[in-house]
Design a protein around this motif. Structure first.
Motif, PDB file in Angstrom:
ATOM      1  N   HIS A  20       0.812  -1.216   0.000  1.00  0.00           N
ATOM      2  CA  HIS A  20       0.000   0.000   0.000  1.00  0.00           C
ATOM      3  C   HIS A  20       0.849   1.271   0.000  1.00  0.00           C
ATOM      4  O   HIS A  20       0.309   2.357  -0.054  1.00  0.00           O
ATOM      5  CB  HIS A  20      -0.949  -0.010   1.196  1.00  0.00           C
ATOM      6  N   SER A 118      -3.859  13.260  -3.523  1.00  0.00           N
ATOM      7  CA  SER A 118      -5.003  12.441  -3.929  1.00  0.00           C
ATOM      8  C   SER A 118      -4.715  11.707  -5.236  1.00  0.00           C
ATOM      9  O   SER A 118      -5.125  10.560  -5.403  1.00  0.00           O
ATOM     10  CB  SER A 118      -6.269  13.282  -4.037  1.00  0.00           C
ATOM     11  N   ARG A 119      -3.997  12.338  -6.154  1.00  0.00           N
ATOM     12  CA  ARG A 119      -3.624  11.668  -7.396  1.00  0.00           C
ATOM     13  C   ARG A 119      -2.703  10.482  -7.110  1.00  0.00           C
ATOM     14  O   ARG A 119      -2.856   9.408  -7.669  1.00  0.00           O
ATOM     15  CB  ARG A 119      -2.964  12.657  -8.354  1.00  0.00           C
ATOM     16  N   GLU A 121      -2.522   8.798  -4.249  1.00  0.00           N
ATOM     17  CA  GLU A 121      -3.305   7.773  -3.557  1.00  0.00           C
ATOM     18  C   GLU A 121      -4.179   6.987  -4.530  1.00  0.00           C
ATOM     19  O   GLU A 121      -4.336   5.778  -4.387  1.00  0.00           O
ATOM     20  CB  GLU A 121      -4.154   8.407  -2.459  1.00  0.00           C
ATOM     21  N   SER A 122      -4.754   7.670  -5.518  1.00  0.00           N
ATOM     22  CA  SER A 122      -5.595   6.948  -6.480  1.00  0.00           C
ATOM     23  C   SER A 122      -4.746   6.005  -7.333  1.00  0.00           C
ATOM     24  O   SER A 122      -5.191   4.912  -7.677  1.00  0.00           O
ATOM     25  CB  SER A 122      -6.377   7.914  -7.364  1.00  0.00           C
ATOM     26  N   ARG A 123      -3.518   6.393  -7.636  1.00  0.00           N
ATOM     27  CA  ARG A 123      -2.609   5.493  -8.363  1.00  0.00           C
ATOM     28  C   ARG A 123      -2.294   4.267  -7.516  1.00  0.00           C
ATOM     29  O   ARG A 123      -2.230   3.151  -8.022  1.00  0.00           O
ATOM     30  CB  ARG A 123      -1.312   6.203  -8.729  1.00  0.00           C
ATOM     31  N   GLU A 125      -4.167   2.979  -5.141  1.00  0.00           N
ATOM     32  CA  GLU A 125      -5.360   2.146  -5.056  1.00  0.00           C
ATOM     33  C   GLU A 125      -5.548   1.321  -6.321  1.00  0.00           C
ATOM     34  O   GLU A 125      -5.869   0.151  -6.252  1.00  0.00           O
ATOM     35  CB  GLU A 125      -6.602   3.022  -4.800  1.00  0.00           C
ATOM     36  N   SER A 126      -5.321   1.946  -7.477  1.00  0.00           N
ATOM     37  CA  SER A 126      -5.474   1.190  -8.723  1.00  0.00           C
ATOM     38  C   SER A 126      -4.393   0.115  -8.838  1.00  0.00           C
ATOM     39  O   SER A 126      -4.649  -0.971  -9.345  1.00  0.00           O
ATOM     40  CB  SER A 126      -5.449   2.114  -9.933  1.00  0.00           C
ATOM     41  N   GLU A 129      -5.548  -2.726  -6.626  1.00  0.00           N
ATOM     42  CA  GLU A 129      -6.631  -3.492  -7.244  1.00  0.00           C
ATOM     43  C   GLU A 129      -6.109  -4.395  -8.348  1.00  0.00           C
ATOM     44  O   GLU A 129      -6.601  -5.493  -8.538  1.00  0.00           O
ATOM     45  CB  GLU A 129      -7.677  -2.524  -7.814  1.00  0.00           C
TER      46      GLU A 129
END
Length: 132
Positions: A20, A118-119, A121-123, A125-126, A129
């Motif tokens: 993470h 936030s950008r 963190e979204s990377r 998260e993807s 996944e």
């Protein structure tokens, strides 16, 4: 002295980052981005001039205290002299700069840094996944 904390894990610096956590490459990519460069410029264009101004103001006060005793000893009213007023001015400017910086950071720096965060963190998260 005894503690209940577990001993540190073995492995340390050579260990792979947690799944993470951002990788070194991701941090380097963000650091080299135009958006991060703009954030740095915004911070520096505020912090460096104010730092230089405050240090100059402080050094002028110190030099006047050392070499212009007559001026600094000039009474303005009662027992209040120029040295006391300028010395209190040092405290006042310190608090004003801190207040001004907090407003600048809230208005200009925080939104830019939050967008970068936030950008990133979204990377992450993807990526997580995709690993699942």
């Amino acid at each position: 002295m005894a503690t209940d904390a577990p001993p540190p894990s073995k492995g340390g610096a050579g260990k792979e980052p947690a799944p993470h956590a951002p990788t070194t490459e991701e941090f380097a990519e963000v650091q080299q981005s135009a958006e991060f460069g703009e954030l740095r410029r915004t911070h520096r264009s505020f912090a460096f001039p104010l730092t230089v101004a405050f240090i100059t103001w402080y050094l002028v006060y110190v030099l006047l205290s050392n070499y212009a005793g007559g001026l600094m000893g000039t009474k303005l009213f009662g027992n209040i002299n120029v040295a006391l007023v300028l010395g209190l001015g040092q405290f006042l400017t310190t608090f004003l700069i801190a207040w001004f910086y907090s407003r600048h950071a809230a208005a200009k720096l925080d939104p830019k840094s939050e967008a970068i965060k936030s950008r990133m963190e979204s990377r992450m998260e993807s990526r997580m996944e995709g690993d699942a």
